[in-house]
Each structure stands twice: as C-alpha cells, then as structure tokens.
Design a protein around this motif. Structure first.
Motif, PDB file in Angstrom:
ATOM      1  N   SER A  70      -3.130   1.518   7.295  1.00 18.97           N
ATOM      2  CA  SER A  70      -3.236   1.545   5.842  1.00 18.97           C
ATOM      3  C   SER A  70      -3.558   2.942   5.332  1.00 18.97           C
ATOM      4  O   SER A  70      -2.944   3.437   4.374  1.00 18.97           O
ATOM      5  N   THR A 109      11.430   6.243   4.204  1.00 19.82           N
ATOM      6  CA  THR A 109      10.096   5.936   4.705  1.00 19.82           C
ATOM      7  C   THR A 109      10.163   5.458   6.147  1.00 19.82           C
ATOM      8  O   THR A 109      10.832   4.468   6.449  1.00 19.82           O
ATOM      9  N   THR A 129       0.830  -1.208   0.000  1.00 15.58           N
ATOM     10  CA  THR A 129       0.000   0.000   0.000  1.00 15.58           C
ATOM     11  C   THR A 129       0.863   1.256   0.000  1.00 15.58           C
ATOM     12  O   THR A 129       0.611   2.211  -0.750  1.00 15.58           O
ATOM     13  N   GLY A 130       1.901   1.274   0.847  1.00 14.78           N
ATOM     14  CA  GLY A 130       2.786   2.428   0.896  1.00 14.78           C
ATOM     15  C   GLY A 130       3.466   2.701  -0.428  1.00 14.78           C
ATOM     16  O   GLY A 130       3.610   3.868  -0.846  1.00 14.78           O
ATOM     17  N   LEU A 141       8.869   3.495   9.067  1.00 12.66           N
ATOM     18  CA  LEU A 141       7.980   2.349   9.268  1.00 12.66           C
ATOM     19  C   LEU A 141       7.823   1.994  10.738  1.00 12.66           C
ATOM     20  O   LEU A 141       7.361   0.902  11.078  1.00 12.66           O
ATOM     21  N   LEU A 187      -0.651   5.239   5.583  1.00 14.71           N
ATOM     22  CA  LEU A 187       0.360   5.001   4.550  1.00 14.71           C
ATOM     23  C   LEU A 187      -0.082   5.476   3.171  1.00 14.71           C
ATOM     24  O   LEU A 187       0.707   5.424   2.227  1.00 14.71           O
TER      25      LEU A 187
END
Length: 326
Positions: A186, A289, A162-163, A291, A189
């Motif tokens: 979700s 990114t 998704t990211g 996470l 992201l």
C-alpha cells in the motif's frame, strides 16, 4: 486435448472436470485461457458458502447467467487467445489476445462483442475487472483537492483503489489492513501511511472507503469519517451480518453512506460516462502502472483447491492469485 473446468461444489469444496473442447457456432469464437484471476472477495464468499444460493450470479454478464447454488462455475477475470472462429466471424479475431468476464476454464465460447481485445501482457490484463471496480469507487467518491482519505482493506481492489487515489492532490491518504505485506504494498503504491485496524487514530476523514469485506470495518469506517463526510461501501458481505453503532456520533454527523458497485454506472455520471469510457480509463492506467508486485501466486487449475485454501487461510502470504492453464 480436453478442456478443464472449475466447479464450486459446496462450502470449501471445488473440483476440476475434464470436458470436450467446444467448437464455436457461426457467430462465436473459442478462447484458450492463459490466466484467470481469483477474487479474494466475492469468490471467497462463494467458496465458503456465504452467499444466498438463490441470488443471481450477475445479471449483467452473459457468462454468469445462473444462481449461486452448488455446483456452479464462477470467476470473471479470464485472459486468453482466440484459437477458433465461427463462419460468420471476421478473420481478424483469430489469435487475438482478449479479456473476458468468464469463469475459470481452459476453453470457452463467446460472442466477439463480449470480449475486450488487449495488447497488455496477461499478467497485467488479468487486473482489468478490479481496476474497473476501483475506478468506479473513486468516481463515486469524487475526491476534492486537499481531501483526507482513508481506505479500509488492502486486498487487490483496495490496493488498486489506493494506487488510483495516490494520483490525486490529497492532504492525506491512509490505508488500513491487518496484513503487514499488504501494508507495505500500500505504501509502495502511494499511501502516506498504512496501519493496522487498531492504530488508525483520529483522522477526521472527508472520505472513507470500506473495501475489506469485513463487516466490523464498516462501523470503523463510519467512526473515522468526519462531519458531513462520506463512506463509500465497495465491500460485498454476502450472507454475513453487519452490526452498526449508529448512536449520537452518527445521528448528528450528517455522514453519508453510499454503496458503489461496478456492474452499473451511477446515474449521477450517466450524462457524460458510460462503461466504454470507464474502460478506456482502466486500460490507460493499466498500460502505465506496473502491478507485478501484486501478483503473488500462479497456480495451475489442477491445484485450484490449494489456491482457495491459500487465500482463505493465509491472507498475509497472498494478494492476487491467478490460475494457469499449461
């Protein structure tokens, strides 16, 4: 000092053994593991006994050279530091942080060529194999500008997919997962909306990804795909049966169902891509990114049984679980 090694010993049974810390051979290094990530997809299949015991664990990874018959070592996301080197190994390897596709254990030996040096923090580097899988899924899907995309399953690899997709100029990006905490992640992201399996509605998707590991979701993914669209199947169902309704809707739909798996580059990409180039994309994305929200639990290897029970029984409470080696 003793090494600690995790073994899967039967369905829903693991143990941690103390063993001698190994000494490297002339061409090897020894790595002291800092973190290792648990895959809630593949590893839960192994934990539950839902894999054919005669199947090879992974023919492309040297550290996974056996079958899925118990007892076995498994895992493929270890981050650590090189603490000893063999006589033939360059001194520059000593004290390097490295990533390895290696089972869960506190110390292991490896040829330097099988290791991936990294400057990422271990909490970020541990996502490397799942990001690589997500990159592979997106490469195989080839999303176009304005595409309508649906992703089924928002575990670690689904969230990472998704990211990545959120960086594309899509018309819509919808995700599906039964767990509320994962749906919130979700949307953070980049998903336009994240819904439960029963609330997807009519989306007429150009591309659907089935990444849930849940066999009924494949039927739902096909049903959500529009005329001449494609379904990318990244799930591995192990020995679980998959039942599909391929009646009139599918028969006339020209929908393409395609498997995607990270161990090999699809031949369609082989003229321009290899694993090294794909890994460069993975490292670049990881460096940009954050996470940290996905890493929900750090559990010492001595309590590994609790980690697998958590993932198996309380999926709404956990996303990425890692084992520590303090």
């Amino acid at each position: 000092m003793s090494a600690r090694t995790l073994y899967f010993t039967g369905a829903e049974s693991v143990r941690v053994d103390e063993e001698a810390v190994p000494d490297p051979g002339p061409s090897q290094v020894r790595v002291r593991t800092e973190l290792s990530g648990i895959s809630p997809g593949t590893e839960l299949l192994v934990y539950r006994g839902e894999v054919d015991s005669e199947l090879a664990t992974d023919e492309t990874i040297d550290a996974l050279d056996g079958t899925f018959s118990y007892p076995l070592q498994y895992g493929y996301a270890a981050v650590g530091r090189v603490t000893a080197i063999g006589a033939e190994v360059d001194d520059n390897w000593l004290d390097r942080r490295v990533f390895a596709f290696n089972p869960h254990e506190s110390h292991f030996l490896a040829e330097p060529s099988s290791l991936i040096p990294t400057t990422l923090p271990p909490e970020q580097a541990v996502f490397m194999p799942n990001v690589e899988a997500a990159v592979n899924f997106v490469m195989d899907a080839r999303p176009r500008i304005g595409a309508r995309v649906v992703v089924f399953g928002q575990g670690p690899v689904g969230l990472l997919t998704t990211g990545l997709l959120a960086d594309f100029p899509l018309a819509s990006l919808v995700t599906v997962d039964p767990c509320a905490s994962r749906r919130r992640l979700s949307e953070a992201l980049g998903a336009d909306r994240s819904v439960t399996p029963g609330n997807l509605g009519d989306v007429d998707a150009d591309i659907t990804f089935e990444l849930s590991g849940n066999p009924p979701a494949l039927d739902r993914a096909i049903d959500a795909t529009g005329y001449a669209g494609q379904v990318i199947v990244g799930s591995w169902y192990g020995s679980k049966g998959v039942s599909l309704d391929l009646g009139h809707h599918f028969h006339r739909s020209h929908i393409r169902v395609r498997s995607s798996q990270v161990s090999r580059i699809d031949p369609d990409h082989a003229d321009r891509w290899d694993k090294d180039r794909r890994l460069d994309v993975v490292r670049s994305w990881l460096s940009d990114t954050d996470l940290s929200a996905l890493l929900t639990h750090e559990i010492d290897i001595e309590r590994a049984g609790e980690a697998y029970q958590l993932l198996a029984n309380r999926p709404d409470d956990a996303v990425q679980v890692v084992l520590t080696y303090n």
